[in-house]
Design a protein around this motif. Structure first.
Motif, mmCIF file in Angstrom:
data_model
loop_
_atom_site.group_PDB
_atom_site.id
_atom_site.type_symbol
_atom_site.label_atom_id
_atom_site.label_comp_id
_atom_site.label_asym_id
_atom_site.label_seq_id
_atom_site.Cartn_x
_atom_site.Cartn_y
_atom_site.Cartn_z
ATOM 1 N N ILE A 125 0.835 -1.203 0.000
ATOM 2 C CA ILE A 125 0.000 0.000 0.000
ATOM 3 C C ILE A 125 0.867 1.249 0.000
ATOM 4 N N LEU A 126 1.949 1.242 0.775
ATOM 5 C CA LEU A 126 2.865 2.384 0.775
ATOM 6 C C LEU A 126 3.465 2.599 -0.607
ATOM 7 N N LEU A 127 3.904 1.522 -1.252
ATOM 8 C CA LEU A 127 4.469 1.627 -2.598
ATOM 9 C C LEU A 127 3.414 2.083 -3.601
ATOM 10 N N PHE A 128 2.201 1.590 -3.435
ATOM 11 C CA PHE A 128 1.107 2.003 -4.317
ATOM 12 C C PHE A 128 0.857 3.506 -4.210
ATOM 13 N N LEU A 129 0.799 4.022 -2.996
ATOM 14 C CA LEU A 129 0.548 5.444 -2.800
ATOM 15 C C LEU A 129 1.695 6.298 -3.332
#
Length: 251
Positions: A125-129
């Motif tokens: 999720i961090l990488l996605f954001l």
């Protein structure tokens, strides 16, 4: 000529590194010799690191980044194109994108860990954001710069709705989207390394942090070189794809 100059510059830096370590210009703790770094790499490649093989650590990192990039592409691209073609839709999403886009990803990583735990979910999720914003902006920009004559011509030939977006707008945006993907990959990859240094037990970034605890600078250098090579390979693959899709654009 270009590649010859690049090769010479790399060789010059390696010679300077070898000379500095051989003559003890810098403390070996801060700058191990190329031979020590190569030996550390060989040991990791042969025996693994902390119970996992080198390929397992690389695979963990690549799995996280490619999962996030796939989610980025399938969400940011269609949403960005819609926002680029419709000002009302852009007005809905733009404030939120512009709010979180300049925030350092690690600033809200603690919240993601709190909500989703220390497993891969919070990291993905961090990488996605981190990759969503640059990909979204590239999609908006590419959709807005499509010539109106091209859209009107397609409509006059019967292209409307989904067919207009799938066969006219998306192909017109594709070169800019792939260029935006290069930016998103760079941001996401840098965030990956930082994410793996917090609440992780695998991955190349975690290897760097763990080795630093024991002052194993040779392993740190080896892992950093591995990360750099992987980043170059990923970027080269995207540049090759750009040349295949739009050979008239220099990448």
């Amino acid at each position: 000529m270009y590649f010859a100059v690049s090769a010479c510059s790399v060789i010059a830096v390696l010679l300077l590194w070898w000379t500095a370590s051989r003559n003890a210009w810098v403390n070996p703790l801060f700058l191990p010799s190329p031979a020590d770094v190569w030996s550390a790499f060989a040991d990791i490649a042969r025996e693994g690191y902390k119970g996992s093989t080198l390929l397992a650590h690389i695979g963990a990192s690549l799995r996280r980044i490619f999962t996030a990039l796939l989610l980025v592409f399938v969400t940011a691209v269609p949403l960005g194109i819609l926002c680029g073609r419709n000002r009302l839709i852009r007005a809905v999403f733009d404030p939120f994108i512009e709010f979180y886009r300049p925030l350092p990803p690690l600033a809200y990583y603690s919240l993601l860990v709190l909500w989703f735990g220390i497993q891969d979910t919070s990291k993905v999720i961090l990488l996605f954001l981190s990759g969503f914003a640059p990909m979204f902006i590239a999609a908006v920009y590419s959709a807005r710069r499509i010539p109106a004559d091209r859209i009107n011509g397609a409509r006059s030939l019967g292209a409307n709705g989904f067919r207009l977006y799938a066969f006219v707008i998306f192909p017109s945006c594709l070169p800019d989207l792939l260029t935006g993907l290069r930016t998103a990959v760079g941001v996401t990859y840098a965030t990956l390394v930082a994410a793996e240094m917090v609440a992780a037990v695998s991955g190349i970034g975690w290897m760097v942090l763990d080795a630093s605890k024991y002052l194993r600078s040779d392993i740190i250098y080896a892992a950093i070189i591995i990360m750099g090579i992987i980043a170059i390979l990923i970027d080269s693959a995207i540049r090759l794809l750009i040349r295949k899709v739009s050979p008239w654009i220099e990448s």
